[in-house]
Design a protein around this motif. Sequence first.
Motif: not given
Length: 244
Positions: A70-76
């Motif tokens: 979820p954190w990686l997706l939020r960064g993208v």
Amino acid sequence: MIPEPSGPNGPVLGVLGGMGPQASAWFMMRLAALMPAATEQDHVPAVLWSDPRIPDRPAGRAGTGPDPWPWLLRGVQGLEQAGVGAIVMPCNTAHLWYERLCAATALPFLHIVHAVVDDLARKGVNHGRIGLLGTATTLSLGLYQRELEARGYDCLLLDEAEHARYCAPPIALVKANKEDEAFAPAAQALQILRDRGADAVVLGCTELPLALPPARRTELDAVISDSIDALALAAIAWHAGARV
């Protein structure tokens, strides 16, 4: 999306970082240092999303810690909203989520392993034995081995005890801002692979280029492919093509 003023320097690079923050900051430094620029306006425009709250990738992959997805997706998504034209991620282990991230965005997403393979060719290492240094998770799941072996290379790894003694500690030391203490064990890890016949050694964790910085590599008898430098050069090549 933030409106972009008109200008000659092409699209903006998005950097999905914070894994760790030192590696992301070093990537930005190397992106500038490796760019053949005559003025500051010649450099690659970039937005760095550096979020050290992203959970530990090895623990997340093993199921022993929170899921970083979820954190990686939020960064993208944050980089998309900033209006970037492509994304890089200066963390090797996080590339175990690469396919999911690519599926979540229409933007080009440069792969760090592909950048390293290109870097080996640039250094004239087109075949032979490649020593790999990285996190135990990256190596055990074959992130580099699959691509390198498909290109005809053989891969050399430390054994489990050697990795625990010489490779894992410098990664942890860099994350703790103790880069000077990281050099000796990282250099020993590299030397073990050289002694076993490695034609080149890949620094396949983005903390390792800080443990073995360019200024000290004259002390090491090895061809080194630095995954941060390789990714920076891939980003520079993308920018050169995108601005045409």
